[in-house]
Every structure is written in structure tokens, then in C-alpha cells.
Write an enzyme that holds these catalytic residues in place. Structure first.
Site, PDB file in Angstrom:
ATOM      1  N   ASP A 282       0.835  -1.208   0.000  1.00  0.00           N
ATOM      2  CA  ASP A 282       0.000   0.000   0.000  1.00  0.00           C
ATOM      3  C   ASP A 282       0.868   1.255   0.000  1.00  0.00           C
ATOM      4  O   ASP A 282       0.353   2.377  -0.068  1.00  0.00           O
ATOM      5  CB  ASP A 282      -1.016  -0.005   1.151  1.00  0.00           C
ATOM      6  CG  ASP A 282      -0.363  -0.029   2.514  1.00  0.00           C
ATOM      7  OD1 ASP A 282       0.883  -0.146   2.603  1.00  0.00           O
ATOM      8  OD2 ASP A 282      -1.096   0.072   3.517  1.00  0.00           O
ATOM      9  N   SER A 283       2.206   1.061   0.007  1.00  0.00           N
ATOM     10  CA  SER A 283       3.113   2.185  -0.231  1.00  0.00           C
ATOM     11  C   SER A 283       2.854   2.796  -1.606  1.00  0.00           C
ATOM     12  O   SER A 283       3.340   3.888  -1.900  1.00  0.00           O
ATOM     13  CB  SER A 283       4.572   1.739  -0.115  1.00  0.00           C
ATOM     14  OG  SER A 283       4.811   0.600  -0.933  1.00  0.00           O
TER      15      SER A 283
ATOM     16  N   ASP B  75      -1.191  -6.101  -0.326  1.00  0.00           N
ATOM     17  CA  ASP B  75      -1.498  -5.492   0.975  1.00  0.00           C
ATOM     18  C   ASP B  75      -2.987  -5.250   1.137  1.00  0.00           C
ATOM     19  O   ASP B  75      -3.655  -4.798   0.195  1.00  0.00           O
ATOM     20  CB  ASP B  75      -0.811  -4.115   1.057  1.00  0.00           C
ATOM     21  CG  ASP B  75       0.350  -4.097   2.015  1.00  0.00           C
ATOM     22  OD1 ASP B  75       0.454  -5.003   2.865  1.00  0.00           O
ATOM     23  OD2 ASP B  75       1.176  -3.163   1.901  1.00  0.00           O
TER      24      ASP B  75
ATOM     25  N   LYS C 218      -1.339  -9.371   2.807  1.00  0.00           N
ATOM     26  CA  LYS C 218      -0.571  -8.927   3.978  1.00  0.00           C
ATOM     27  C   LYS C 218      -1.428  -7.943   4.762  1.00  0.00           C
ATOM     28  O   LYS C 218      -2.144  -7.144   4.165  1.00  0.00           O
ATOM     29  CB  LYS C 218       0.742  -8.257   3.552  1.00  0.00           C
ATOM     30  CG  LYS C 218       1.530  -7.675   4.725  1.00  0.00           C
ATOM     31  CD  LYS C 218       2.960  -7.329   4.362  1.00  0.00           C
ATOM     32  CE  LYS C 218       3.154  -5.971   3.748  1.00  0.00           C
ATOM     33  NZ  LYS C 218       2.700  -4.834   4.550  1.00  0.00           N
TER      34      LYS C 218
ATOM     35  N   GLU D 228      -1.402  -5.473   8.628  1.00  0.00           N
ATOM     36  CA  GLU D 228      -0.579  -4.916   9.706  1.00  0.00           C
ATOM     37  C   GLU D 228      -1.207  -5.199  11.078  1.00  0.00           C
ATOM     38  O   GLU D 228      -2.432  -5.173  11.213  1.00  0.00           O
ATOM     39  CB  GLU D 228      -0.434  -3.397   9.525  1.00  0.00           C
ATOM     40  CG  GLU D 228       0.351  -3.028   8.286  1.00  0.00           C
ATOM     41  CD  GLU D 228       0.559  -1.521   8.127  1.00  0.00           C
ATOM     42  OE1 GLU D 228       0.217  -0.749   9.048  1.00  0.00           O
ATOM     43  OE2 GLU D 228       1.077  -1.130   7.063  1.00  0.00           O
TER      44      GLU D 228
ATOM     45  N   GLU E 185       9.271  -4.427  10.582  1.00  0.00           N
ATOM     46  CA  GLU E 185       9.723  -3.117  10.068  1.00  0.00           C
ATOM     47  C   GLU E 185      10.325  -2.248  11.166  1.00  0.00           C
ATOM     48  O   GLU E 185       9.752  -2.105  12.256  1.00  0.00           O
ATOM     49  CB  GLU E 185       8.538  -2.378   9.412  1.00  0.00           C
ATOM     50  CG  GLU E 185       8.948  -1.012   8.871  1.00  0.00           C
ATOM     51  CD  GLU E 185       8.015  -0.412   7.840  1.00  0.00           C
ATOM     52  OE1 GLU E 185       7.048  -1.085   7.436  1.00  0.00           O
ATOM     53  OE2 GLU E 185       8.270   0.736   7.434  1.00  0.00           O
TER      54      GLU E 185
HETATM   55  O1  KIV Z   1       3.498  -1.092   1.598  1.00  0.00           O
HETATM   56  C1  KIV Z   1       4.651  -1.539   1.542  1.00  0.00           C
HETATM   57  O2  KIV Z   1       5.400  -1.326   0.585  1.00  0.00           O
HETATM   58  C2  KIV Z   1       5.126  -2.330   2.679  1.00  0.00           C
HETATM   59  C3  KIV Z   1       6.587  -2.585   2.776  1.00  0.00           C
HETATM   60  C4  KIV Z   1       7.258  -1.339   3.192  1.00  0.00           C
HETATM   61  C5  KIV Z   1       6.889  -3.738   3.636  1.00  0.00           C
HETATM   62  O3  KIV Z   1       4.356  -2.717   3.491  1.00  0.00           O
END
Ligand code: KIV
Length: 273
Positions: free
Chosen positions: A49-50, A88, A118, A120, A187
């Protein structure tokens, strides 16, 4: 008759089996063309989600939606063949209940055909991780610094600098592992704690700003290529593509302005890069 694909993608169990083995190589990608490049060298592609920061210029990942993740997840699946693609779950798509998480995860799996999601959170998300894993959704956890919680954290700071603060993070790691996640991103965690987590839990740890003590590493592709306007201090740069791209754009703009642009005498052919 069913037709089996000749190419076997890596699966979540393949990655799970790498605990204490060959280090897991993971990078982010959000596009078909970068996914094809990453796919040649990495075990796992994370549609992180970056993308909210990198592609859309948001300050945080909070505004990212499920539809945005699914669109880019589909692009990455089209561009890759070998790596496990993990998408994510964005902020707000899984925290309300384990049922909400299941519905969002199923949309991601059905609409992108990726191999895992994924999410969090540690202890607070363990019940949800178990619920998903037991129902056929492979889950990668994400503990330590969790960027979706920026509004409650206040700032992005390394976790577990002094031993007195280790317990909650260790408990998060244990909870996610015991809940059935196949791996966990750790992280911004100090090296001694990253080592302790990696030695303690049964699943592979994938570090970002968490030292070489982890079972694998992940970086944001644009950060390590020198393409992001701001990168965390721990990121080792493997390229400086920002200035190279700007020089190419300037060359083009100069050519257009000086009328030095190739004319119709050049046959229009696609060159394979
Ligand atoms: O969103 C993302 O790119 C991430 C990584 C920084 C692990 O969660």
C-alpha cells in the site's frame, strides 16, 4: 480436461518452508512492467500500500482503497510468472471484524489471482489472521512499525531500541506466527530484537530496516532505485534513476523545442527493451 500452467509460481507454503534457509528476496511492484523485472530475481513481489505514497503522492498510506490495491495487483499478476505475489490489505478493509477481513481478502484473491495478502498488526490481529488462514487465505503479517497506524503513532520511529520495550513486539511476533501466518514483515526494529524474533518464531521474518538478522529482506522498489522523493535512512540505494529519467526528459524537451525531433523518414517500429 483441465489445463495446467507450465510455469509453477512460488506459493505461500514454499516461502514458509524457507525458515532458516536461503534468504527470501522480496521487493514491491505496482505495475506490470516493473513486476516483470522484479520477477526475474525475487521470490516474492509485494503490491504494497506504499503505492499510495509512491504512485499517488499521498503523505501516508491511510487513503489507499481496496479498489486501488486490486487494480495494481492485477497489473502485477499480468507482468509476473514465477514469484509469489502478495497484495497489501489497505487501512479500513480488515480491522473492523474478522468477517470484514475475510470479505476483503476474498475480493483480493478472486479479482487479482494473487497468492496471499498482507495485513498490519500483532496481538490485536491474531484472531483475524487465524480466521483467514483456516479459511484458505494465506496471510503475511507486518509488525514493528506499522505505517497504517501513523495517526495514532504520531511519527515513524524505530521500535525496540532498548530491551525494556521488546516484550510487546515479541508478543506480536509470537501471536502472528501462532495464528498461522506464513511469514511476517518486521519493520524498523533494532537488530538485537529482530534477531530475537527470528530465533523465537516458527515462520520466516522479512526485514525492512530491521537488519540482516531476518530470514529475508524487502524494500520499496522506487526507494532502492533512487526514484522516491524521500527515502528512509536505512535504505541502501542500488540505482539513481531519478536524475537519469530527468536527463532523458530534458533531452526530449530540448529536441522538441529545437525542432531536432525525428521526422516521418523514420519508420515507426516498436523496439524491444
Ligand atoms: O506497503 C509496503 O510497501 C510495505 C513494505 C514497506 C513492507 O508494506
Amino acid at each position: 480436461m483441465s489445463v495446467q500452467s507450465a510455469i509453477k509460481r512460488k506459493s505461500a507454503p514454499d516461502i514458509r518452508a524457507r525458515k532458516n534457509g536461503e534468504p527470501i528476496v522480496m521487493l514491491t511492484s505496482y505495475h506490470a512492467h516493473t513486476a516483470a523485472l522484479v520477477d526475474r530475481h525475487c521470490d516474492v513481489i509485494l503490491v504494497g500500500d506504499s503505492l499510495g505514497n509512491v504512485m499517488h503522492g499521498f503523505e501516508t498510506t491511510v487513503p489507499v482503497t481496496l479498489d486501488m490495491m486490486i487494480l495494481q495487483g492485477r497489473a502485477v499478476m499480468r507482468g509476473s510468472k514465477h514469484a509469489l505475489v502478495v497484495v497489501d490489505m489497505p487501512f479500513g478493509s480488515y480491522e473492523a471484524s474478522k468477517e470484514q477481513a475475510f470479505h476483503s481478502a476474498v475480493r483480493i484473491l478472486k479479482e487479482t489471482h494473487c497468492g496471499a495478502v498482507k495485513l498490519e498488526g500483532g496481538v490485536r490481529m491474531a484472531e483475524t489472521v487465524a480466521f483467514l488462514s483456516e479459511r484458505g487465505v494465506p496471510v503475511m503479517g507486518h509488525i514493528g512499525l506499522t505505517p497504517q497506524s501513523i495517526n495514532t503513532l504520531g511519527s515513524f520511529r524505530a521500535q525496540g531500541r532498548d530491551q525494556g520495550s521488546w516484550d510487546p513486539i515479541l508478543n506480536d511476533a509470537r501471536a502472528i506466527s501462532d495464528a498461522g501466518a506464513f511469514s511476517v514483515v518486521v519493520e524498523a526494529v533494532a537488530e538485537p530484537l529482530a534477531r530475537k524474533i527470528t530465533e523465537t518464531i516458527a515462520i520466516p521474518t522479512i526485514g525492512i530496516g530491521a537488519s540482516a538478522a531476518c530470514d529475508g529482506q524487502v524494500l520499496v522498489l522506487e526507494d532502492m532505485l533512487g526514484l522516491s522523493p524521500r527515502t528512509p535512512k536505512f535504505v541502501r540505494r542500488y540505482g539513481e534513476l531519478g536524475p537519469a529519467i530527468e536527463a532523458a526528459i530534458k533531452g526530449y524537451a530540448d529536441d522538441v523545442r529545437s525542432r531536432a525531433f525525428p521526422g516521418p523518414e523514420h519508420v515507426y517500429e516498436m523496439k524491444k527493451s
